[in-house]
Design a protein around this motif. Structure first.
Motif, mmCIF file in Angstrom:
data_model
loop_
_atom_site.group_PDB
_atom_site.id
_atom_site.type_symbol
_atom_site.label_atom_id
_atom_site.label_comp_id
_atom_site.label_asym_id
_atom_site.label_seq_id
_atom_site.Cartn_x
_atom_site.Cartn_y
_atom_site.Cartn_z
ATOM 1 N N SER A 132 0.521 35.496 48.517
ATOM 2 C CA SER A 132 1.740 36.259 48.797
ATOM 3 C C SER A 132 1.987 36.359 50.292
ATOM 4 C CB SER A 132 1.633 37.662 48.194
ATOM 5 O OG SER A 132 0.458 38.321 48.652
ATOM 6 N N TYR A 133 0.924 36.367 51.084
ATOM 7 C CA TYR A 133 1.081 36.392 52.542
ATOM 8 C C TYR A 133 1.476 35.011 53.060
ATOM 9 C CZ TYR A 133 0.054 37.630 57.412
ATOM 10 O OH TYR A 133 0.137 37.875 58.770
ATOM 11 N N VAL A 134 0.911 33.958 52.493
ATOM 12 C CA VAL A 134 1.304 32.599 52.873
ATOM 13 C C VAL A 134 2.797 32.403 52.630
ATOM 14 C CG1 VAL A 134 0.950 30.138 52.424
ATOM 15 C CG2 VAL A 134 -1.005 31.714 52.372
ATOM 16 N N ALA A 135 3.321 33.006 51.573
ATOM 17 C CA ALA A 135 4.743 32.863 51.238
ATOM 18 C C ALA A 135 5.662 33.448 52.308
ATOM 19 C CB ALA A 135 5.033 33.521 49.898
ATOM 20 N N LEU A 136 5.140 34.322 53.157
ATOM 21 C CA LEU A 136 5.940 34.909 54.235
ATOM 22 C C LEU A 136 5.984 34.019 55.479
ATOM 23 C CD1 LEU A 136 4.657 38.609 54.058
ATOM 24 C CD2 LEU A 136 6.732 37.663 53.025
ATOM 25 N N MET A 137 5.187 32.956 55.492
ATOM 26 C CA MET A 137 5.109 32.076 56.654
ATOM 27 C C MET A 137 6.199 31.020 56.611
ATOM 28 S SD MET A 137 0.973 31.503 56.739
ATOM 29 C CE MET A 137 -0.149 32.908 56.613
ATOM 30 N N ALA A 138 6.557 30.505 57.778
ATOM 31 C CA ALA A 138 7.578 29.465 57.882
ATOM 32 C C ALA A 138 6.925 28.094 57.725
ATOM 33 C CB ALA A 138 8.291 29.563 59.222
#
Length: 342
Positions: free
Chosen positions: A63-69
């Motif tokens: 879920s944190y990776v999903a916030l990355m560009a």
């Protein structure tokens, strides 16, 4: 590990069922190569990244990776969690215990540095491994072995001058609600403990951790509870986190945030202003903006004091005072944090 978790979960008619936050915590990216592939990035430094991850593994919720560009090797969220060759460089002044916490441990699992409050190291686990973590070399095995909480709780019970207990780690919110309930029940028997403070980065990377059961545990009449989150960049404040934190605020939990000033992550006035604005949307007040603790492996994140003070001046010029965090440093042996700018 999975079998131990399952043993703590009640069996329901549909079979064994893990809470969503636990499923996310169990399904992590732990391979730098996978992390780079998910973000569509080249792996030119991968061999050195793998070496840097040996002693302090990569650990990132999806879920944190999903916030990355995607496609951005300089993404500020990625920079916080990807092991890099710079971690392997020995830098003078950077060590394994930058805050000399070993000097403030009256019993295993408990740190007592400041008047009136004590910190419990309740677990060595974290939902995410931040590469700048000041406890990345912490000897958890010597603090959490055997009857890991009993000595600490007994010490607290004997100290009438302690009125606040801080749950830390690791990250205390990686524990199940059942395990936390056991600890809180023991602490609740100590009448001179009036405040409960929880320091956690888990809600930022897995907002679902702030579930109703946990809220019920910490918002009852026994405690005046403070939750201190750890967000460093406005993009970390997801809509899911905003919604959950507003619920906690309405329930009477005080919400504060501590950030670390990090080169390449949040060392711009616009970024820090955006972080304070976004925190306020979630009902969280900016509390501290910390200068980096000089832990071995993190020197590439340092922002010099002169730059930090200029950034803080820019914050004061653009934000109301209640949204300006105190620029601070923790120094070994001092009776309180050193405030560089208020």
């Amino acid at each position: 590990m999975a079998s131990r978790r399952l043993a703590m979960i009640p069996q329901e008619s549909a079979g064994w069922e893990l809470p969503d936050w636990q499923r996310q915590q169990a399904d992590l990216v732990t391979d730098p190569a996978e992390l780079l592939a998910l973000l569509e990035l080249e792996a030119s430094d991968l061999p050195a990244s793998l070496v840097a991850a040996r002693d302090f593994p990569v650990r990132v919720p999806r879920s944190y990776v999903a916030l990355m560009a995607k496609g951005d090797p300089h993404d500020p969220l990625l920079r916080q969690v990807l092991s890099v060759p710079a971690e392997l460089e020995a830098v003078p002044g950077y060590g394994a215990d930058p805050l000399e916490e070993g000097e403030h441990t009256p019993v295993p699992g408990l740190l007592h540095k400041y008047h009136g409050r004590a910190l419990l190291v309740v677990t060595g686990a974290c939902a995410v491994h931040c590469r700048y973590c000041f406890r990345r070399h912490f000897p958890y095995q010597s603090h959490l072995s055997g009857k890991r909480w009993e000595q600490a709780v007994a010490w607290l019970a004997a100290r009438q001058d302690i009125n606040e207990v801080i749950l830390s780690g690791g990250d205390p919110l990686t524990l199940t609600n059942r395990r936390l309930a056991q600890l809180l029940a023991a602490l609740a028997e100590i009448p001179h403990l009036r405040r409960l403070r929880i320091h956690s980065r888990t809600p930022v990377v897995i907002p679902e951790r702030l579930d109703d059961e946990l809220l019920a545990l910490v918002s009852g009449p026994r405690w005046r509870t403070v939750l201190v989150t750890h967000a460093n960049h406005p993009r970390e404040i997801s809509d899911a986190l905003v919604n959950r934190c507003r619920e906690w605020q309405r329930a009477g939990v005080t919400l504060l945030n501590q950030s670390v000033l990090l080169a390449g992550v949040n060392d711009r006035v616009d970024t820090l202003v955006g972080l304070s604005d976004r925190l306020h949307e979630a009902g969280i007040l900016p509390y501290y903006l910390h200068q980096l603790d000089k832990v071995a492996g993190a020197a590439h994140f340092v922002v010099e004091d002169e730059v930090a003070l200029t950034l803080h001046k820019g914050l004061r010029a653009r934000l109301p005072g209640f949204l300006v965090p105190r620029l601070s440093r923790e120094e070994p042996g001092e009776p309180a944090k050193t405030v560089l700018a208020g």
